[in-house]
Design a protein around this motif. Structure first.
Motif, PDB file in Angstrom:
ATOM      1  N   VAL A 112     -11.398  -6.970  68.572  1.00  0.00           N
ATOM      2  CA  VAL A 112     -12.496  -6.210  69.154  1.00  0.00           C
ATOM      3  C   VAL A 112     -11.952  -4.932  69.779  1.00  0.00           C
ATOM      4  O   VAL A 112     -10.791  -4.864  70.175  1.00  0.00           O
ATOM      5  CB  VAL A 112     -13.276  -7.020  70.226  1.00  0.00           C
ATOM      6  N   LEU A 113     -12.813  -3.932  69.854  1.00  0.00           N
ATOM      7  CA  LEU A 113     -12.510  -2.693  70.551  1.00  0.00           C
ATOM      8  C   LEU A 113     -13.117  -2.798  71.943  1.00  0.00           C
ATOM      9  O   LEU A 113     -14.308  -3.107  72.087  1.00  0.00           O
ATOM     10  CB  LEU A 113     -13.094  -1.487  69.804  1.00  0.00           C
ATOM     11  N   MET A 121     -16.911  -3.216  72.928  1.00  0.00           N
ATOM     12  CA  MET A 121     -17.685  -2.141  72.316  1.00  0.00           C
ATOM     13  C   MET A 121     -18.066  -2.475  70.874  1.00  0.00           C
ATOM     14  O   MET A 121     -19.155  -2.161  70.451  1.00  0.00           O
ATOM     15  CB  MET A 121     -16.898  -0.833  72.347  1.00  0.00           C
ATOM     16  N   ALA A 122     -17.120  -3.089  70.137  1.00  0.00           N
ATOM     17  CA  ALA A 122     -17.375  -3.373  68.724  1.00  0.00           C
ATOM     18  C   ALA A 122     -16.408  -4.425  68.207  1.00  0.00           C
ATOM     19  O   ALA A 122     -15.266  -4.501  68.666  1.00  0.00           O
ATOM     20  CB  ALA A 122     -17.217  -2.099  67.892  1.00  0.00           C
ATOM     21  N   ASP A 123     -16.891  -5.225  67.256  1.00  0.00           N
ATOM     22  CA  ASP A 123     -16.009  -6.126  66.523  1.00  0.00           C
ATOM     23  C   ASP A 123     -15.265  -5.310  65.479  1.00  0.00           C
ATOM     24  O   ASP A 123     -15.824  -4.391  64.879  1.00  0.00           O
ATOM     25  CB  ASP A 123     -16.814  -7.224  65.823  1.00  0.00           C
ATOM     26  N   LEU A 124     -14.009  -5.643  65.236  1.00  0.00           N
ATOM     27  CA  LEU A 124     -13.203  -4.976  64.223  1.00  0.00           C
ATOM     28  C   LEU A 124     -12.850  -5.997  63.143  1.00  0.00           C
ATOM     29  O   LEU A 124     -12.300  -7.058  63.462  1.00  0.00           O
ATOM     30  CB  LEU A 124     -11.926  -4.404  64.844  1.00  0.00           C
ATOM     31  N   GLU A 164      -3.203 -10.295  72.062  1.00  0.00           N
ATOM     32  CA  GLU A 164      -2.374  -9.093  72.125  1.00  0.00           C
ATOM     33  C   GLU A 164      -3.307  -7.932  72.390  1.00  0.00           C
ATOM     34  O   GLU A 164      -4.383  -7.827  71.770  1.00  0.00           O
ATOM     35  CB  GLU A 164      -1.630  -8.857  70.819  1.00  0.00           C
ATOM     36  N   LEU A 165      -2.924  -7.055  73.308  1.00  0.00           N
ATOM     37  CA  LEU A 165      -3.705  -5.861  73.621  1.00  0.00           C
ATOM     38  C   LEU A 165      -2.930  -4.628  73.188  1.00  0.00           C
ATOM     39  O   LEU A 165      -1.726  -4.522  73.434  1.00  0.00           O
ATOM     40  CB  LEU A 165      -3.997  -5.787  75.116  1.00  0.00           C
ATOM     41  N   ILE A 166      -3.643  -3.697  72.550  1.00  0.00           N
ATOM     42  CA  ILE A 166      -3.039  -2.436  72.109  1.00  0.00           C
ATOM     43  C   ILE A 166      -3.779  -1.303  72.821  1.00  0.00           C
ATOM     44  O   ILE A 166      -4.961  -1.063  72.549  1.00  0.00           O
ATOM     45  CB  ILE A 166      -3.174  -2.262  70.590  1.00  0.00           C
ATOM     46  N   PRO A 167      -3.113  -0.621  73.753  1.00  0.00           N
ATOM     47  CA  PRO A 167      -3.784   0.490  74.432  1.00  0.00           C
ATOM     48  C   PRO A 167      -3.822   1.721  73.525  1.00  0.00           C
ATOM     49  O   PRO A 167      -2.877   1.993  72.786  1.00  0.00           O
ATOM     50  CB  PRO A 167      -2.889   0.735  75.656  1.00  0.00           C
ATOM     51  N   LEU A 168      -4.924   2.462  73.582  1.00  0.00           N
ATOM     52  CA  LEU A 168      -5.084   3.692  72.798  1.00  0.00           C
ATOM     53  C   LEU A 168      -5.678   4.772  73.688  1.00  0.00           C
ATOM     54  O   LEU A 168      -6.548   4.508  74.497  1.00  0.00           O
ATOM     55  CB  LEU A 168      -6.067   3.476  71.646  1.00  0.00           C
ATOM     56  N   ARG A 169      -5.214   5.982  73.495  1.00  0.00           N
ATOM     57  CA  ARG A 169      -5.845   7.131  74.130  1.00  0.00           C
ATOM     58  C   ARG A 169      -6.309   8.046  72.998  1.00  0.00           C
ATOM     59  O   ARG A 169      -5.512   8.465  72.163  1.00  0.00           O
ATOM     60  CB  ARG A 169      -4.896   7.879  75.049  1.00  0.00           C
TER      61      ARG A 169
END
Length: 172
Positions: A112-113, A121-124, A164-169
Motif C-alpha cells: 500500500v501507499l 492512500m492506495a493499494d499497490l 517493510e517500509l520504503i520512504p519516498l520523497r
C-alpha cells in the motif's frame, strides 16, 4: 598529474555490488574506503542481524528500488537480474519506481501507499518478478502530489507477520 588521471576522473562511475554468504545471527561488517594510492579514506563498522530464512515464519527481504523514466528503461531493468538499485529516496513526478523484493515462508505479499501520517492512500498491485527477485511492484509518481510517502510491503504468514517500509520523497 598522472597520465590517464583526467580521463579516469571524468568517466562515469560504475555501479558495484558486494554479495556474500552469512550465517543467521549477529554480524559485524567492517567497511573501508581506500583511495587510489591505497590509503584508507574512511571506515565504518555496522552491526546487523542476519535473519534465519529457513524457518516457516514469513519474512521479506530488503526492498530494492529502481528509478525509471521511460517504458524502455522499465523493460530493461525488469528483465535484468543484475541491475543495481538506486540508493536515493528522492524522486521526480516524471519517474516510475520498480520495487523488487523476495518473500520467505508461505505468505502472499500486499503493498500500500501511505501518506506521511501513515494513512492508506492506495493499494499497490504486487506481482511475480520477471528477474532479480520473487516479487515486484511498480509505483507511478505522476499522479502523486509533491511530498513524503511510504510504501508498505506486508506479509501474513501462518505464524508471523512481516513488514517493510520504503520512504519516498516526491518532488516536482
Amino acid at each position: 598529474t598522472r597520465p590517464g588521471a583526467a580521463a579516469a576522473a571524468s568517466a562515469a562511475p560504475v555501479a558495484q555490488r558486494l554479495v556474500f554468504d552469512a550465517s543467521p545471527g549477529e554480524l559485524e561488517l567492517r567497511l573501508s574506503v581506500e583511495g587510489v594510492g591505497g590509503g584508507v579514506l574512511d571506515s565504518e563498522i555496522r552491526r546487523m542481524t542476519v535473519p534465519d530464512l529457513t524457518t516457516p515464519d514469513a519474512a521479506v527481504s530488503t526492498p530494492r528500488v529502481y528509478r525509471v523514466r521511460t517504458a524502455r528503461e522499465l523493460q530493461a531493468i525488469a528483465s535484468d537480474a543484475t541491475a543495481v538499485p538506486t540508493a536515493g529516496r528522492e524522486f521526480s513526478r516524471t519517474e516510475r519506481l520498480l520495487i523488487r523484493f523476495d518473500v520467505y515462508g508461505n505468505a502472499a505479499p500486499t503493498a500500500v501507499l501511505l501518506n506521511r501520517n501513515g494513512q492508506k492512500m492506495a493499494d499497490l498491485p504486487v506481482g511475480p518478478a520477471t528477474a532479480g527477485g520473487s516479487h515486484q511492484l511498480e509505483v507511478g509518481l505522476a499522479a502523486i502530489a509533491s511530498g513524503e510517502y511510504l510504501v508498505e510491503i506486508s506479509l501474513q504468514g501462518a505464524t508471523s507477520e512481516a513488514k517493510e517500509l520504503i520512504p519516498l520523497r516526491v518532488g516536482t
